[in-house]
Design an enzyme around this catalytic site. Structure first.
Site, short mmCIF file in Angstrom:
data_model
loop_
_atom_site.label_atom_id
_atom_site.label_comp_id
_atom_site.label_asym_id
_atom_site.label_seq_id
_atom_site.Cartn_x
_atom_site.Cartn_y
_atom_site.Cartn_z
N ASP A 166 0.78 -1.25 -0.02
CA ASP A 166 -0.15 0.00 0.07
C ASP A 166 0.93 1.23 0.05
O ASP A 166 1.79 1.21 -0.67
CB ASP A 166 -0.86 -0.08 1.10
CG ASP A 166 -2.16 0.64 0.88
OD1 ASP A 166 -2.33 1.78 0.67
OD2 ASP A 166 -3.26 -0.45 1.11
N HIS A 228 -3.50 5.81 3.16
CA HIS A 228 -4.25 4.77 2.92
C HIS A 228 -3.77 3.45 3.76
O HIS A 228 -4.59 2.73 4.17
CB HIS A 228 -4.37 4.41 1.55
CG HIS A 228 -5.44 3.76 1.03
ND1 HIS A 228 -4.79 2.43 0.63
CD2 HIS A 228 -6.55 3.76 0.59
CE1 HIS A 228 -6.14 1.55 0.14
NE2 HIS A 228 -7.05 2.45 0.24
N SER A 527 -11.09 -1.48 -0.41
CA SER A 527 -9.73 -1.13 0.30
C SER A 527 -10.05 -1.44 1.65
O SER A 527 -9.06 -2.08 2.35
CB SER A 527 -9.33 0.13 0.13
OG SER A 527 -8.67 0.36 -1.31
#
EC number: 3.4.21.-
Length: 858
Positions: A166, A228, A527
């Site tokens: 990520d 994220h 996600s």
């Protein structure tokens, strides 16, 4: 909209034609010119070689030799490219940068198995404007039984290594054992013990971005500046203010994004190989490429990781608005656990008080600062659009408007320009919502918030409503809680494999965030659902350490719980199997399960082939004899592709025996024969085979899904409103349509270009070079260009891909590549496309198009 008949039985023909999108998609007005920037795709490509990679048993020496032979063949054929990355372990081949003209020759070089675009993967954007608390994460893990696994069964993921590919992980965050905002934590740490930064802070692979910087500057510290990855890792295993699904796992952080912008699929494979070298048990990838095939390189590499013993979990994608077959790679991988998203059942919102009643609200993006004290009179101003006069003047007061008809920013601007001290917009449907104003309004000082429909109507019913600002928050039940998220992508896979595999909470999830950006945030997407399943896998592996990586998906699917249709959950229809997979993951149920059924899912293929029989093996891991009653239940079917409509299914399942008795420690088999649904034409159907113990206890299920009718009945080369395919000339940044004929000098960009819309995935494509007069090939054997395998569909109903021809052909019998120049003259190119799962010997499975005359005039 949904039209309910008098009884469910009458719904067997047609449930509804519910539009996925609020607005219809209209055919574009035919154009004769299109901007180059409108095309999908780019100049970065994977080249897959025919020899197996090292992970499949080949030697590194053989792989190296095959790659060198490709380089030599490309040189001999005059194919020029820039080599970006070389892969040997999980994928045998390269990522390269190559011009469209040179790309057309690649597939004809000896040793090349396939080429694929190196997809540009946008970094997920975060909306951190919503209030939230650890209670939101607690409600999410309660939906999956992870709280029971932790607090009752005593499993926390200890000893399990989870890789997060990520934006990195904030190593200073206290919820991961960091030292806090002073930035003094050194990598590696006790909790983030593995990892690597493949790109550096400034990396951004998106050429359309002002901050475009394709130069990677890797280093050994995968600290997060994007946000994220920290959020994803918190869902997997934060242990502090937020408690994740598996709070004692050890992390590997594999950073593939810079602080802003995009990455590329070849960097993902590099990170996968590093995670493999580091011996990670589980890999979570909350990123991917939509509309792809399971043969896409990231999916292939992920499959090989599972073959080598690593559980791989990936988000299925956020392209629900783009319709069916929108699932992404690597989640499409045959052995990968592709995860759908359900909305959280509750969220934490800030509170205002109106006439003594607490009202939850969300702050609009680009709102001014929201007060935490003070009060004001509220007046209802109506729709507040430019076409609607305000019902009353809001000068000096708090304006209340109703959602709908025009953008939020338009409503807020009209109220602010009329002197409102604050703006409240209430929903026009049940539940609270979030929104954006699109940009700052005025000096940006006026607060703008959103509230539920019920609360808006309450305020409007008050004779003299007074709103008081507070610093409090409250838990709010979400009306879509437990239902599939609107953004979650649809399957099936283009080879009709059942995807997604399973679902988990992904809508409205509060988790960790970099300390520099507030420490915590509420985000939504597949996600967020993928790390729930990665955490579930960690708890399962701790509880049952002998579970093979290849079996983890089936174990989780067996105990999952299908959910009702989002369009109208109260009528009792199950949501599409090709949208929710096996249903909501049940972590505690998977851990305590004594039954294991293989296979964990069934892909029935084309209905045209008739009934499909699958042998199911039921393993009894318990200490007592169990007799199972066998039954089935249908989920809703869908018709269409871009804009699905929904139908009740008439599929049926019969069994070789209606009951199955399995002794402890043994297994037994039963045949399930699935008769496919008969409608809608070219639709998808599915359901669940149900195993119910006669003496009570946990119920187990196996999902099935397939295609209604003849899969090759889907048109691939749909013309759209622009009349594709085109022969085109490229001039001043625009493609001009050559409707009759065009002449080309073959200098620079003055070569034939072809604009093609793929309404569905294609298994194979080639262009044959023919003499315009005789319509005969320019050579009996060597007359092809633009040969491609496994082409994705376009992302929109009017999108297109571009291909070109540089006036040459590859003349090779399998040895060294050799380029031949096609002489000046008049030619046509015949495009041939083999449909997905098509039989190349069946003419009906091909679509063809012949170009206008191409005059080569060098």
């Amino acid at each position: 909209m949904f039209s309910k008949k008098k009884s469910k039985a009458n719904l067997s023909v047609h449930v509804a034609s519910v539009c996925l999108l609020a607005a219809s998609i209209h055919a574009a007005v035919a154009q004769q010119q299109l901007a180059v920037s409108a095309a999908e795709g780019g100049n970065l490509w994977f080249v897959e070689l025919t020899d197996k990679p090292v992970a499949d048993g080949n030697s590194r020496k053989n792989v190296t030799a095959a790659q060198q032979q490709f380089r030599l063949a490309a040189r001999d054929a005059g194919v020029t490219f820039t080599e970006r990355r070389q892969f040997s372990t999980l994928f045998n081949g390269f990522s390269i940068e190559v011009s469209p003209a040179q790309r057309a020759k690649l597939m004809q070089l000896p040793g090349v198995k396939a080429i694929y675009p190196v997809e540009l993967i946008q970094a997920p954007t975060a909306d951190v404007s919503m209030a939230g608390s650890a209670a939101d994460m607690a409600s999410a893990i309660g939906m999956t039984g992870a709280d029971i696994a932790q607090n009752v069964l005593g499993y926390t993921g200890s000893g399990i290594k989870v890789a997060v590919m990520d934006t990195g992980i904030d190593i200073d965050h206290p919820d991961f054992g960091g030292n806090g905002s002073n930035g003094s934590t050194s990598f590696p740490t006790a909790r983030i013990a593995y990892g690597y930064d493949f790109v550096g802070d400034a990396f951004n692979a998106d050429p359309s971005s002002p901050s475009y910087n394709p130069i990677a500057t890797p280093d050994n510290n995968p600290d997060d500046c994007g946000g994220h990855g920290t959020h994803v890792a918190g869902i997997v295993g934060a242990n502090g203010t937020v408690k994740g699904v598996a709070p004692d796992v050890t992390f590997g952080a594999y950073r593939v994004f810079g602080c802003n912008g995009s990455t590329t699929a070849d960097i993902m494979i590099a990170a996968m190989e590093q995670a493999y070298n580091d011996g990670m048990h589980i890999l979570n990838m909350s990123i991917g490429s939509a509309f792809q095939w399971p043969q896409y390189p990231t999916a292939q590499a992920a499959d090989r990781l599972v073959d080598k013993g690593m559980v791989v979990v990936a988000s299925i994608g956020n392209s629900g608005a783009n319709g069916l077959y929108s699932a992404g790679a690597p989640g499409l991988g045959e052995h990968v656990i592709g995860v759908a998203s359900f909305d959280n059942v509750a969220s934490t919102s800030a509170v205002v008080e109106v006439n003594g009643q607490d009202i939850a609200y969300n702050t609009m993006t680009f709102s001014g600062p929201v007060p935490t004290a003070g009060s004001g009179d509220v007046v209802f101003i109506g729709q507040a659009c430019n076409t609607d006069p305000l019902l009353v003047s809001p000068a000096g007061k708090i304006a209340l408007a109703v959602r709908g008809v025009c953008p939020f920013g338009e409503k807020a601007a009209n109220a602010i320009n009329a002197g409102a001290s604050a703006v409240v917009i209430h929903n026009n449907a049940p539940g609270i919502f979030s929104g954006t104003l699109g940009g700052q309004i005025g000096d940006g000082s006026v607060p703008v918030i959103s509230i539920s429909q019920a609360d808006g109507l309450f305020i409007r019913a008050q004779a003299t409503p007074v709103l008081s600002w507070t610093d409090r928050t409250m838990q709010v039940a979400l009306p879509t809680g437990g239902l599939i998220s609107s953004f979650s992508s649809y399957g099936l896979s283009p080879d009709l494999a059942l995807k997604p595999d399973i679902g988990a909470p992904g809508g409205v999830i509060y988790s960790t965030y970099p300390l520099e950006s507030g420490g915590f945030a509420t985000l939504g997407g597949t996600s967020m659902s993928s790390p729930h399943v990665a955490g579930a896998a960690a708890l399962l592996l701790q509880a049952k350490p002998d579970t093979p990586a290849m079996a983890v998906r089936s174990v989780l699917q067996n105990s999952a719980d299908p959910k009702n249709w989002w369009g109208n959950p109260n009528i009792g229809f199950l949501d599409n199997v090709h949208r929710q997979g096996a249903g909501m993951v049940d972590v505690a149920g998977s851990i305590t399960a004594n039954t294991y059924i293989t296979p964990g899912k069934i892909a029935t293929g084309e209905g045209e082939s008739g009934s499909f029989t699958q042998t199911l093996t039921v393993h009894n891991k318990g200490t007592e004899v169990v007799t199972y009653q066998l039954s089935s239940i249908n989920a809703l079917s869908t018709g269409g592709i871009i804009t699905p409509s929904f139908f009740a299914s008439d599929a049926s399942v019969s069994f070789s025996s209606d009951t199955l008795t399995v002794a402890p420690g043994s297994s037994a088999m039963v045949d399930a024969t699935i008769t496919p649904a008969s409608q809608p034409v070219n639709g998808q159907y599915g359901g669940y085979i149900v195993f119910t113990p006669e003496d009570g206890g946990q119920v187990y299920r196996v999902p099935f899904a397939g295609f209604v009718g003849d899969y090759q009945g889907i048109q691939v080369l749909a013309p759209t409103g622009n009349g594709f395919p085109w022969l085109a000339k490229l001039e001043d940044g625009f493609f001009n349509n050559c409707t009759m004929a065009c002449s080309y000098t073959m200098q620079g960009d003055d070569i034939p270009w072809f604009l093609i819309h793929f309404d569905h995935h294609a298994r194979y494509m080639e262009m044959n070079i023919l003499h315009a007069g005789s319509m005969q090939p320019v050579h009996p054997v060597f007359h092809k260009t633009n040969v491609f395998d496994y082409l994705p569909r376009n992302s929109t109903a009017t999108g297109f891909f571009t291909f070109s021809w540089d006036g040459t052909r590859i003349h090779s019998n399998g040895g060294k590549g050799k380029t031949k120049v096609v002489p000046n003259g008049a030619y046509v190119l015949q495009l041939k496309v083999l449909k997905a799962l098509g039989d190349e010997s069946n003419p009906a499975h091909w679509e063809t198009w012949t170009s206008p005359v191409i005059t080569i005039a060098r």
